[in-house]
Design a protein around this motif. Structure first.
Motif, mmCIF file in Angstrom:
data_model
loop_
_atom_site.group_PDB
_atom_site.id
_atom_site.type_symbol
_atom_site.label_atom_id
_atom_site.label_comp_id
_atom_site.label_asym_id
_atom_site.label_seq_id
_atom_site.Cartn_x
_atom_site.Cartn_y
_atom_site.Cartn_z
ATOM 1 N N LYS A 30 19.828 4.350 42.726
ATOM 2 C CA LYS A 30 19.316 4.582 44.592
ATOM 3 C C LYS A 30 18.541 5.108 45.194
ATOM 4 N N VAL A 31 17.867 5.041 44.138
ATOM 5 C CA VAL A 31 15.786 5.629 44.729
ATOM 6 C C VAL A 31 15.127 4.449 45.501
ATOM 7 N N GLY A 32 15.779 3.052 44.616
ATOM 8 C CA GLY A 32 15.064 1.659 44.435
ATOM 9 C C GLY A 32 13.830 1.304 43.703
ATOM 10 N N TYR A 33 14.530 2.443 41.613
ATOM 11 C CA TYR A 33 13.693 1.618 41.017
ATOM 12 C C TYR A 33 14.642 -0.147 40.251
ATOM 13 N N GLN A 34 13.917 -0.378 39.506
ATOM 14 C CA GLN A 34 14.378 -1.223 38.682
ATOM 15 C C GLN A 34 14.285 -1.024 37.520
ATOM 16 N N LEU A 35 15.198 -1.348 36.968
ATOM 17 C CA LEU A 35 15.572 -0.491 35.430
ATOM 18 C C LEU A 35 14.770 -1.253 34.548
ATOM 19 N N ASP A 36 14.810 -2.209 34.654
ATOM 20 C CA ASP A 36 13.447 -3.065 33.577
ATOM 21 C C ASP A 36 12.729 -2.839 33.675
#
Length: 114
Positions: free
Chosen positions: A48-54
């Motif tokens: 939601k904040v904008g991080y890429q989970l990888d």
């Protein structure tokens, strides 16, 4: 937790390790399902904040029992990801997880001696 994630993102930190602590607590008892539940909830907010989970690694730990901090924990045999003898690969270089200590900033990409 939400404030820290947002602050990291605003400061331009694009990669992180999320340590899920207190896995030894009486109501958790090293339960994989509880770890996955926390990982899912935090992942939702990170996206939601904008991080890429990888670019985010999750590690279950028990600081009190020293589980998965410096040595591999026998209490969480189900966890096979970034363990202390494996290499944690972020863009800052290859750093062994046992080199990650409290307060250590991973910004030097030069090969470290010995």
């Amino acid at each position: 937790m939400r404030e820290q994630i947002l602050l990291c993102y605003m400061l331009g930190i694009k990669q992180m390790v999320v340590a899920v602590n207190k896995m030894d607590a009486d109501d958790v008892l090293y339960d994989e399902n509880r770890f996955n539940q926390i990982k899912s909830e935090v992942s939702h907010y990170l996206k939601k904040v904008g991080y890429q989970l990888d670019h985010v690694a999750f590690v279950p730990i028990s600081a009190w029992e020293n589980d998965n901090l410096v040595t591999i924990s026998n209490n969480m045999p189900w966890f096979k990801d970034a363990l202390p003898d494996n290499i944690v690969c972020f863009n800052v270089g290859k750093i062994r997880a046992k080199e990650l200590r409290r307060g250590f900033i991973c910004s030097d990409t030069k090969k470290r001696s010995g």
